[in-house]
Motif scaffolding. Structure first.
Motif, PDB file in Angstrom:
ATOM      1  N   ALA A  85       0.852  -1.191   0.000  1.00  0.00           N
ATOM      2  CA  ALA A  85       0.000   0.000   0.000  1.00  0.00           C
ATOM      3  C   ALA A  85       0.887   1.239   0.000  1.00  0.00           C
ATOM      4  O   ALA A  85       1.373   1.675   1.032  1.00  0.00           O
ATOM      5  CB  ALA A  85      -0.914  -0.011   1.206  1.00  0.00           C
ATOM      6  N   MET A  86       1.131   1.755  -1.158  1.00  0.00           N
ATOM      7  CA  MET A  86       1.984   2.932  -1.294  1.00  0.00           C
ATOM      8  C   MET A  86       1.175   4.081  -1.861  1.00  0.00           C
ATOM      9  O   MET A  86       0.037   3.911  -2.284  1.00  0.00           O
ATOM     10  CB  MET A  86       3.165   2.622  -2.209  1.00  0.00           C
ATOM     11  N   LYS A  87       1.826   5.241  -1.892  1.00  0.00           N
ATOM     12  CA  LYS A  87       1.157   6.419  -2.416  1.00  0.00           C
ATOM     13  C   LYS A  87       0.652   6.148  -3.836  1.00  0.00           C
ATOM     14  O   LYS A  87       1.391   5.637  -4.672  1.00  0.00           O
ATOM     15  CB  LYS A  87       2.153   7.600  -2.429  1.00  0.00           C
ATOM     16  N   GLY A  88      -0.602   6.461  -4.085  1.00  0.00           N
ATOM     17  CA  GLY A  88      -1.164   6.243  -5.409  1.00  0.00           C
ATOM     18  C   GLY A  88      -1.895   4.922  -5.543  1.00  0.00           C
ATOM     19  O   GLY A  88      -2.723   4.756  -6.424  1.00  0.00           O
ATOM     20  N   ASP A  89      -1.578   3.969  -4.654  1.00  0.00           N
ATOM     21  CA  ASP A  89      -2.209   2.657  -4.767  1.00  0.00           C
ATOM     22  C   ASP A  89      -3.698   2.713  -4.466  1.00  0.00           C
ATOM     23  O   ASP A  89      -4.487   2.039  -5.114  1.00  0.00           O
ATOM     24  CB  ASP A  89      -1.552   1.652  -3.813  1.00  0.00           C
ATOM     25  N   GLU A  90      -4.071   3.508  -3.452  1.00  0.00           N
ATOM     26  CA  GLU A  90      -5.480   3.564  -3.086  1.00  0.00           C
ATOM     27  C   GLU A  90      -6.317   4.017  -4.278  1.00  0.00           C
ATOM     28  O   GLU A  90      -7.387   3.470  -4.544  1.00  0.00           O
ATOM     29  CB  GLU A  90      -5.691   4.481  -1.885  1.00  0.00           C
ATOM     30  N   ALA A  91      -5.824   5.003  -5.012  1.00  0.00           N
ATOM     31  CA  ALA A  91      -6.541   5.494  -6.197  1.00  0.00           C
ATOM     32  C   ALA A  91      -6.652   4.390  -7.248  1.00  0.00           C
ATOM     33  O   ALA A  91      -7.691   4.233  -7.901  1.00  0.00           O
ATOM     34  CB  ALA A  91      -5.816   6.706  -6.775  1.00  0.00           C
ATOM     35  N   ARG A  92      -5.590   3.598  -7.367  1.00  0.00           N
ATOM     36  CA  ARG A  92      -5.592   2.481  -8.328  1.00  0.00           C
ATOM     37  C   ARG A  92      -6.632   1.439  -7.923  1.00  0.00           C
ATOM     38  O   ARG A  92      -7.363   0.908  -8.760  1.00  0.00           O
ATOM     39  CB  ARG A  92      -4.208   1.815  -8.314  1.00  0.00           C
ATOM     40  N   PHE A  93      -6.678   1.141  -6.616  1.00  0.00           N
ATOM     41  CA  PHE A  93      -7.631   0.136  -6.123  1.00  0.00           C
ATOM     42  C   PHE A  93      -9.065   0.614  -6.362  1.00  0.00           C
ATOM     43  O   PHE A  93      -9.924  -0.139  -6.787  1.00  0.00           O
ATOM     44  CB  PHE A  93      -7.432  -0.127  -4.630  1.00  0.00           C
ATOM     45  N   ARG A  94      -9.301   1.892  -6.051  1.00  0.00           N
ATOM     46  CA  ARG A  94     -10.658   2.423  -6.206  1.00  0.00           C
ATOM     47  C   ARG A  94     -11.061   2.475  -7.679  1.00  0.00           C
ATOM     48  O   ARG A  94     -12.211   2.225  -8.014  1.00  0.00           O
ATOM     49  CB  ARG A  94     -10.780   3.797  -5.545  1.00  0.00           C
ATOM     50  N   ALA A  95     -10.101   2.797  -8.530  1.00  0.00           N
ATOM     51  CA  ALA A  95     -10.387   2.843  -9.964  1.00  0.00           C
ATOM     52  C   ALA A  95     -10.816   1.472 -10.475  1.00  0.00           C
ATOM     53  O   ALA A  95     -11.650   1.361 -11.376  1.00  0.00           O
ATOM     54  CB  ALA A  95      -9.161   3.354 -10.729  1.00  0.00           C
ATOM     55  N   ALA A  96     -10.248   0.413  -9.896  1.00  0.00           N
ATOM     56  CA  ALA A  96     -10.606  -0.953 -10.311  1.00  0.00           C
ATOM     57  C   ALA A  96     -11.947  -1.373  -9.722  1.00  0.00           C
ATOM     58  O   ALA A  96     -12.514  -2.382 -10.135  1.00  0.00           O
ATOM     59  CB  ALA A  96      -9.515  -1.935  -9.878  1.00  0.00           C
ATOM     60  N   GLY A  97     -12.450  -0.604  -8.739  1.00  0.00           N
ATOM     61  CA  GLY A  97     -13.749  -0.924  -8.154  1.00  0.00           C
ATOM     62  C   GLY A  97     -13.692  -1.426  -6.724  1.00  0.00           C
ATOM     63  O   GLY A  97     -14.724  -1.763  -6.149  1.00  0.00           O
ATOM     64  N   CYS A  98     -12.489  -1.474  -6.142  1.00  0.00           N
ATOM     65  CA  CYS A  98     -12.380  -1.921  -4.746  1.00  0.00           C
ATOM     66  C   CYS A  98     -13.075  -0.916  -3.830  1.00  0.00           C
ATOM     67  O   CYS A  98     -12.988   0.289  -4.035  1.00  0.00           O
ATOM     68  CB  CYS A  98     -10.913  -2.047  -4.327  1.00  0.00           C
ATOM     69  N   ASP A  99     -13.778  -1.440  -2.819  1.00  0.00           N
ATOM     70  CA  ASP A  99     -14.514  -0.583  -1.894  1.00  0.00           C
ATOM     71  C   ASP A  99     -13.639  -0.135  -0.729  1.00  0.00           C
ATOM     72  O   ASP A  99     -13.928   0.876  -0.088  1.00  0.00           O
ATOM     73  CB  ASP A  99     -15.739  -1.340  -1.374  1.00  0.00           C
ATOM     74  N   ALA A 100     -12.607  -0.888  -0.437  1.00  0.00           N
ATOM     75  CA  ALA A 100     -11.690  -0.566   0.660  1.00  0.00           C
ATOM     76  C   ALA A 100     -10.431  -1.393   0.447  1.00  0.00           C
ATOM     77  O   ALA A 100     -10.395  -2.269  -0.418  1.00  0.00           O
ATOM     78  CB  ALA A 100     -12.323  -0.915   2.004  1.00  0.00           C
ATOM     79  N   TYR A 101      -9.394  -1.100   1.241  1.00  0.00           N
ATOM     80  CA  TYR A 101      -8.215  -1.957   1.161  1.00  0.00           C
ATOM     81  C   TYR A 101      -7.593  -2.107   2.540  1.00  0.00           C
ATOM     82  O   TYR A 101      -7.827  -1.299   3.445  1.00  0.00           O
ATOM     83  CB  TYR A 101      -7.187  -1.433   0.158  1.00  0.00           C
ATOM     84  N   LEU A 102      -6.832  -3.174   2.679  1.00  0.00           N
ATOM     85  CA  LEU A 102      -6.173  -3.480   3.941  1.00  0.00           C
ATOM     86  C   LEU A 102      -4.736  -3.867   3.627  1.00  0.00           C
ATOM     87  O   LEU A 102      -4.489  -4.702   2.766  1.00  0.00           O
ATOM     88  CB  LEU A 102      -6.902  -4.649   4.620  1.00  0.00           C
ATOM     89  N   ALA A 103      -3.797  -3.225   4.328  1.00  0.00           N
ATOM     90  CA  ALA A 103      -2.392  -3.556   4.127  1.00  0.00           C
ATOM     91  C   ALA A 103      -2.049  -4.801   4.936  1.00  0.00           C
ATOM     92  O   ALA A 103      -2.422  -4.928   6.097  1.00  0.00           O
ATOM     93  CB  ALA A 103      -1.514  -2.383   4.544  1.00  0.00           C
ATOM     94  N   VAL A 104      -1.372  -5.749   4.298  1.00  0.00           N
ATOM     95  CA  VAL A 104      -0.919  -6.985   4.949  1.00  0.00           C
ATOM     96  C   VAL A 104       0.559  -6.799   5.296  1.00  0.00           C
ATOM     97  O   VAL A 104       1.307  -6.294   4.458  1.00  0.00           O
ATOM     98  CB  VAL A 104      -1.069  -8.186   3.986  1.00  0.00           C
ATOM     99  N   PRO A 105       1.064  -7.165   6.477  1.00  0.00           N
ATOM    100  CA  PRO A 105       0.328  -7.840   7.555  1.00  0.00           C
ATOM    101  C   PRO A 105      -0.604  -6.880   8.292  1.00  0.00           C
ATOM    102  O   PRO A 105      -0.315  -5.703   8.394  1.00  0.00           O
ATOM    103  CB  PRO A 105       1.453  -8.316   8.476  1.00  0.00           C
ATOM    104  N   PHE A 106      -1.714  -7.443   8.786  1.00  0.00           N
ATOM    105  CA  PHE A 106      -2.718  -6.626   9.446  1.00  0.00           C
ATOM    106  C   PHE A 106      -2.970  -7.171  10.844  1.00  0.00           C
ATOM    107  O   PHE A 106      -2.660  -8.316  11.141  1.00  0.00           O
ATOM    108  CB  PHE A 106      -4.025  -6.658   8.654  1.00  0.00           C
ATOM    109  N   ASP A 107      -3.545  -6.317  11.647  1.00  0.00           N
ATOM    110  CA  ASP A 107      -3.991  -6.697  12.973  1.00  0.00           C
ATOM    111  C   ASP A 107      -5.355  -7.371  12.814  1.00  0.00           C
ATOM    112  O   ASP A 107      -6.158  -6.925  12.010  1.00  0.00           O
ATOM    113  CB  ASP A 107      -4.111  -5.397  13.763  1.00  0.00           C
ATOM    114  N   TYR A 108      -5.625  -8.432  13.560  1.00  0.00           N
ATOM    115  CA  TYR A 108      -6.918  -9.119  13.373  1.00  0.00           C
ATOM    116  C   TYR A 108      -8.102  -8.240  13.762  1.00  0.00           C
ATOM    117  O   TYR A 108      -9.175  -8.338  13.176  1.00  0.00           O
ATOM    118  CB  TYR A 108      -6.956 -10.462  14.111  1.00  0.00           C
TER     119      TYR A 108
END
Ligand code: MN
Length: 131
Positions: A85-108
């Motif tokens: 999850a780097m700068k610009g990635d969130e925009a890329r994810f949203r452009a593809a239709g993702c509703d949210a994103y979570l960076a791995v590794p994540f807290d449960y």
């Protein structure tokens, strides 16, 4: 409780996420590749998809775009899982239709909170059923 499809090629992540969701009483469907995940999504119409971005062959962004382009699955919220999850990635994810994103590794706790928020925001059958 919701029915959640995990599309993830990393089996360690798959097992970890499945365990966390199972403890929270969610029903889990699993696919190790994007193509199989899309088939399961069309057949089972889960309440939510957790979509790994980095996968061999079709990646998670392409798979998300396919689900969002299909009227049968377009309403299903997709949460992107990514180690990058780097700068610009969130925009890329949203452009593809993702509703949210979570960076791995994540807290449960973070995973379950995001799942609950995304299901509530969807307003579909899962809305309001998550504590
Ligand atoms: Mn991966």
């Amino acid at each position: 409780m919701a029915r959640i499809l995990i599309i993830e090629d990393n089996l360690v992540n798959m097992k970890l996420i499945s365990t966390v969701l199972g403890i929270a009483q969610h029903a889990v469907l699993q696919a190790p590749l994007a193509g199989e995940g899309i088939e399961i999504a069309r057949r089972e119409l889960p309440d939510l998809v957790l979509m790994d971005i980095e996968m061999p062959g079709m990646d998670g962004l392409e798979a998300t775009a396919m689900l969002k382009a299909d009227p049968a699955t377009a309403h299903i919220p997709v949460v992107a899982l990514t180690a990058y999850a780097m700068k610009g990635d969130e925009a890329r994810f949203r452009a593809a239709g993702c509703d949210a994103y979570l960076a791995v590794p994540f807290d449960y706790v973070e995973l379950l909170a995001l799942v609950a928020r995304t299901l509530a925001a969807d307003g579909g059958s899962g809305a309001g059923t998550i504590a």
